[in-house]
Design a protein around this motif. Structure first.
Motif, PDB file in Angstrom:
ATOM      1  N   LEU A 126       0.802  -1.227   0.000  1.00 21.10           N
ATOM      2  CA  LEU A 126       0.000   0.000   0.000  1.00 21.10           C
ATOM      3  C   LEU A 126       0.840   1.284   0.000  1.00 21.10           C
ATOM      4  O   LEU A 126       0.459   2.258  -0.669  1.00 21.10           O
ATOM      5  CB  LEU A 126      -0.972  -0.009   1.177  1.00 21.10           C
ATOM      6  N   PRO A 127       1.977   1.342   0.719  1.00 21.60           N
ATOM      7  CA  PRO A 127       2.772   2.571   0.646  1.00 21.60           C
ATOM      8  C   PRO A 127       3.265   2.915  -0.759  1.00 21.60           C
ATOM      9  O   PRO A 127       3.616   4.076  -1.027  1.00 21.60           O
ATOM     10  CB  PRO A 127       3.958   2.261   1.579  1.00 21.60           C
ATOM     11  N   HIS A 128       3.280   1.934  -1.657  1.00 21.69           N
ATOM     12  CA  HIS A 128       3.751   2.160  -3.023  1.00 21.69           C
ATOM     13  C   HIS A 128       2.619   2.495  -3.993  1.00 21.69           C
ATOM     14  O   HIS A 128       2.881   2.965  -5.101  1.00 21.69           O
ATOM     15  CB  HIS A 128       4.463   0.905  -3.556  1.00 21.69           C
ATOM     16  N   ILE A 129       1.361   2.218  -3.607  1.00 20.13           N
ATOM     17  CA  ILE A 129       0.235   2.315  -4.539  1.00 20.13           C
ATOM     18  C   ILE A 129      -0.274   3.751  -4.607  1.00 20.13           C
ATOM     19  O   ILE A 129      -0.545   4.372  -3.575  1.00 20.13           O
ATOM     20  CB  ILE A 129      -0.888   1.350  -4.125  1.00 20.13           C
ATOM     21  N   THR A 130      -0.415   4.259  -5.825  1.00 13.55           N
ATOM     22  CA  THR A 130      -0.787   5.660  -6.009  1.00 13.55           C
ATOM     23  C   THR A 130      -2.199   5.871  -6.544  1.00 13.55           C
ATOM     24  O   THR A 130      -2.740   6.966  -6.417  1.00 13.55           O
ATOM     25  CB  THR A 130       0.196   6.344  -6.979  1.00 13.55           C
TER      26      THR A 130
END
Length: 285
Positions: A126-130
Motif C-alpha cells: 500500500l505505501p507504493h500504490i498511487t
C-alpha cells in the motif's frame, strides 16, 4: 447502453500495473491489454517459467516476478523487494473448488489464495500504490458467509464450494473496509471490486461447476469478455467501493458496468471485525 470494450482503454503510458495470477486466463488477458495501451505490466506469478511464456505473448513492456499469494513468506519477499511506485494493483490470482489442503502457513488453500494472501499483499504494498487496488471477486460471494468465529475453517466440515464462496465474500468485505480506511486517512487511492460474471476459463474446469459452464458456454462470457470488468475497474474514473461486473442479466455476461454487491459485502461492522481478525492471522494490516 454503451458497450465498453478493450478498444476503449485509455493510454496507460508511464503507468505501472501489477497483476497477480497473470500467467493464464483472465489475468493474462488483463495484462496483455494493459501492456497494449502502454502500461508497464508486472506479471506476479507462482511459476516463473509459465510467467515468462505468458510474457512472450504480450506486446509491450512486461516484467515477470515470482509470487505465490497463498504463501505469506512469498508475499513478504515480493513486497520487500519492491521499489518504486505502483499505479494499480490487481488482485486477480485465485483458485476454485479444490480438495482440502493446507498451506505452509496452515491456512485452508482457497481462503489463503483468494483472500488472506491478497489482504497481506495489498497492505504490504500500500505505501507504493498511487491510484487503486482492484480485487477480483465472484458473483458467488452472494452465497458466502464470513465465518468470523472460524475464519480458517478448522472447526467445521470442509465443503469446497462453500470455502470458495466464503473467500470471495471476504474479499468484498476487505475492499469495503480498505476504502473506508483510505477515505478516513485522506488518501486518494481507491479500492474497487471486479468480477468476470460466469467466464469460460480453466479456473473451475476440473469441477462440476466447470462442466456446467462448458456445456452452457453460449450463456456465459468467454475469457476475453471476462477480463473486461477488471480492465474497466483498473482504468476508468469510478468511485471507490465500486463493484464492476458484466451488464447482462444476472451479471452473468456482457460488457462491464457498475453493479451492486451483496448487502453482506457492504456490512461495515462485519468488514471491520474481519479486518482485525485477518490482520492478526496474517501479521499484516
Amino acid at each position: 447502453m454503451t458497450k465498453w470494450s478493450a478498444a476503449d482503454l485509455p493510454d496507460m503510458s508511464g503507468r505501472t500495473v501489477v497483476v497477480t495470477g497473470a500467467s493464464g486466463g483472465i489475468g493474462l488477458i488483463t495484462a496483455r491489454e494493459l501492456a497494449r495501451v502502454g502500461a508497464k505490466v508486472v506479471l506476479a506469478v507462482r511459476t516463473v517459467r509459465r510467467g515468462r511464456t505468458a510474457a512472450g505473448l504480450i506486446p509491450g513492456r512486461t516484467e515477470v516476478r515470482e509470487l505465490d499469494v497463498s504463501d505469506l513468506g512469498s508475499v513478504r519477499r515480493f513486497a520487500a523487494e519492491w521499489t518504486g511506485g505502483i499505479d494499480v494493483l490487481i488482485n486477480n490470482a485465485g483458485i476454485m473448488d479444490v480438495p482440502l489442503t493446507r498451506t505452509a502457513d496452515g491456512f485452508e488453500s482457497q481462503m489463503a489464495t483468494n483472500y488472506l494472501g491478497p489482504f497481506a499483499l495489498t497492505n504490504l504494498l500500500l505505501p507504493h500504490i498511487t491510484d487503486r487496488v482492484v480485487s477480483v471477486s465472484s458473483q458467488l460471494h452472494r452465497m458466502g458467509s464470513p465465518q468470523l468465529e472460524d475464519l480458517n475453517g478448522q472447526n467445521r466440515p470442509y465443503k469446497a464450494m462453500d470455502a470458495y464462496n466464503d473467500s470471495k465474500l471476504n474479499l468484498v468485505l476487505f475492499s469495503t473496509e480498505l476504502q473506508r480506511r483510505l477515505t478516513a486517512s485522506g488518501s486518494p487511492v481507491r479500492s474497487v471490486v471486479a468480477h468476470p460474471g460466469i467466464a469460460a476459463t480453466n479456473l473451475a474446469g476440473h469441477s462440476a461447476a466447470g462442466k456446467v459452464t462448458s456445456a452452457l458456454r453460449f450463456l456465459f462470457n468467454d475469457a476475453e469478455h471476462g477480463a473486461l470488468p477488471s480492465l474497466f475497474a483498473a482504468t476508468q474514473d469510478i468511485p471507490g467501493n465500486s463493484y464492476v461486473g458484466p451488464g447482462g442479466f444476472g451479471s452473468l455476461k456482457g460488457h462491464p458496468r457498475i453493479r451492486r454487491p451483496a448487502t453482506a459485502g457492504l456490512d461495515t461492522a462485519t468488514a471491520a471485525r474481519l479486518w482485525t481478525l485477518t490482520a492478526r492471522l496474517t501479521g499484516t494490516g
